[in-house]
Design an enzyme around this catalytic site. Structure first.
Site, short mmCIF file in Angstrom:
data_model
loop_
_atom_site.label_atom_id
_atom_site.label_comp_id
_atom_site.label_asym_id
_atom_site.label_seq_id
_atom_site.Cartn_x
_atom_site.Cartn_y
_atom_site.Cartn_z
N ALA A 35 10.55 -3.56 4.93
CA ALA A 35 10.74 -2.39 5.81
C ALA A 35 10.77 -1.10 4.99
CB ALA A 35 12.01 -2.52 6.65
N GLY A 80 7.87 0.85 4.28
CA GLY A 80 6.74 1.74 4.48
C GLY A 80 5.58 1.40 3.56
N MET A 81 5.61 0.19 2.99
CA MET A 81 4.53 -0.22 2.08
C MET A 81 3.76 -1.43 2.62
SD MET A 81 5.98 0.48 -1.71
CE MET A 81 4.34 0.16 -2.36
N GLY A 84 5.02 -6.73 5.21
CA GLY A 84 4.83 -7.71 6.29
C GLY A 84 3.36 -7.87 6.62
N LYS A 96 0.83 -1.22 0.00
CA LYS A 96 0.00 0.00 0.00
C LYS A 96 0.85 1.25 0.00
CE LYS A 96 1.00 1.09 4.46
NZ LYS A 96 1.78 2.25 4.87
N PRO A 154 8.66 -4.12 -1.15
CA PRO A 154 9.93 -3.87 -0.46
C PRO A 154 9.86 -4.13 1.04
CG PRO A 154 9.11 -1.87 -1.55
CD PRO A 154 8.20 -2.99 -1.93
N ASP A 208 -1.71 -2.33 10.15
CA ASP A 208 -1.96 -2.27 8.70
C ASP A 208 -2.51 -3.58 8.14
OD1 ASP A 208 -1.01 0.32 8.55
OD2 ASP A 208 1.03 -0.28 7.97
#
Ligand code: C5P
Length: 312
Positions: free
Chosen positions: A105, A107-108, A111, A18, A103, A145
């Site tokens: 870690a 910010g998308m 995980g 995201k 990617p 998230d």
């Protein structure tokens, strides 16, 4: 005879990464989480979680972005599988293989996508058959998230970002994503934000953003992209200021740090414009990799379900 879902041997679920079109941060709650007002958009970078019935629980991580994803019990997809097993009382285990396309870690929420995909995959594999809102409750326990990775599309998030309402959004938006090899720690970025904002008001979304989403026009949406964490992320990683400046010299409509960074997301007017901007940014050498993606896309969904072959 009706097929028996318990006889599934392998399920593959795909969940998206995201970007936050707006990320407004407020005070911490009692548990130490920040109150957020955010708009998520799911974009076409995916995590595929392959789940197979096994005796215990194990995980392996593959794909071009597997980087620093843990392969041990701290892996969030494995935690998701265990949480589902514990809360439904099933006695099966699972072997998970995560093929990473988001990617690490960055910010998308890669995980979080793993966790959402693992919940949906194991629910089908084990035949536990939870409703989507039951899965969403488990998702919220795993991370702020994770519920969004289940639903996808474009959604407003409040609370910790885990209370979702669908956003009325039209159109397709084209993104250029500038990645960095070294991730940023989300708690560290929030802590830096605390230092910069000792007494924050409650977070609010600007109404122009909702109208921009409804218009479906990237040019209008670009004027409303906002990320309160950007300053903190740039403080911790000054290079991000250079990446943002590099995008400002292209035809990108706007660029912001994605979530807690360090990925920088830029909005382009069309798909071909996005590819052209990506080439320019790649040549500038400030990013470890530059990808293009579009959004919104749907949340976690089953892409393969394999049944045991009947005994002959
Ligand atoms: O929920 P998740 O595990 O993804 O969050 C990672 C960290 O980000 C939290 O431990 C917390 O430090 C920070 N965070 C926060 N407020 C939020 C979401 C995350 O402070 N609403």
């Amino acid at each position: 005879m009706a097929p028996d879902p318990a006889k599934l041997t392998r399920v593959v679920v795909r969940a998206p990464g995201k970007v936050n079109l707006a990320l407004r941060v407020g005070p911490r709650d009692e548990a130490g989480y920040h109150r957020l007002a955010t708009v998520f958009q799911a974009v076409s970078l995916y995590e595929d979680v392959h789940a197979e019935v096994a005796e215990g629980f194990s995980v392996e991580v593959t794909g071009r972005h597997h980087g620093a994803t843990p392969g041990d019990a701290t892996n969030i997809a494995l935690q998701a599988a265990r949480l589902l097993a514990d809360s439904t009382g099933v006695e099966h285990g699972a072997h998970l293989r995560i093929e990473k396309g988001v990617p690490v870690a960055g910010g998308m929420a890669g995980g979080s996508a793993d966790a959402a995909a693992a919940l949906v995959a194991c629910d089908l594999l084990w035949g536990t058959g939870l409703a989507r809102d039951e899965l969403a409750e488990l998702a919220a326990e795993l991370g702020a998230d994770v519920p969004f990775a289940l639903t996808g599309l474009t959604a407003v998030g409040t609370g910790r970002g885990d209370i979702l309402a669908p956003a009325l959004a039209r159109g397709e938006h084209h993104w250029v994503l500038a990645l960095q090899d070294e991730g940023l720690s989300t708690p560290a970025v929030f802590s830096r934000w605390d230092e910069l904002h000792p007494a924050p008001p409650d977070p609010e979304l600007d109404e122009g953003l909702m109208a921009a989403l409804l218009s479906g026009r990237s040019e209008v949406l670009a004027e409303h992209l906002a990320n309160d964490l950007q300053e903190a992320a740039c403080d911790l990683r000054p290079k991000l200021g250079e990446v943002l400046a590099a995008f400002a010299d292209t035809s990108a409509l706007a660029a912001i740090v994605s979530g807690s960074g360090p990925t920088v997301a830029a909005l382009a007017s069309t798909g071909p414009a996005a590819r052209q901007i990506a080439t320019t940014i790649r040549e500038g050498g400030l990013a470890s990799e530059v990808l293009v993606a579009s959004g919104p896309v749907s949340g976690a969904r089953v892409v393969e379900a394999t049944r045991q072959r009947p005994q002959s």
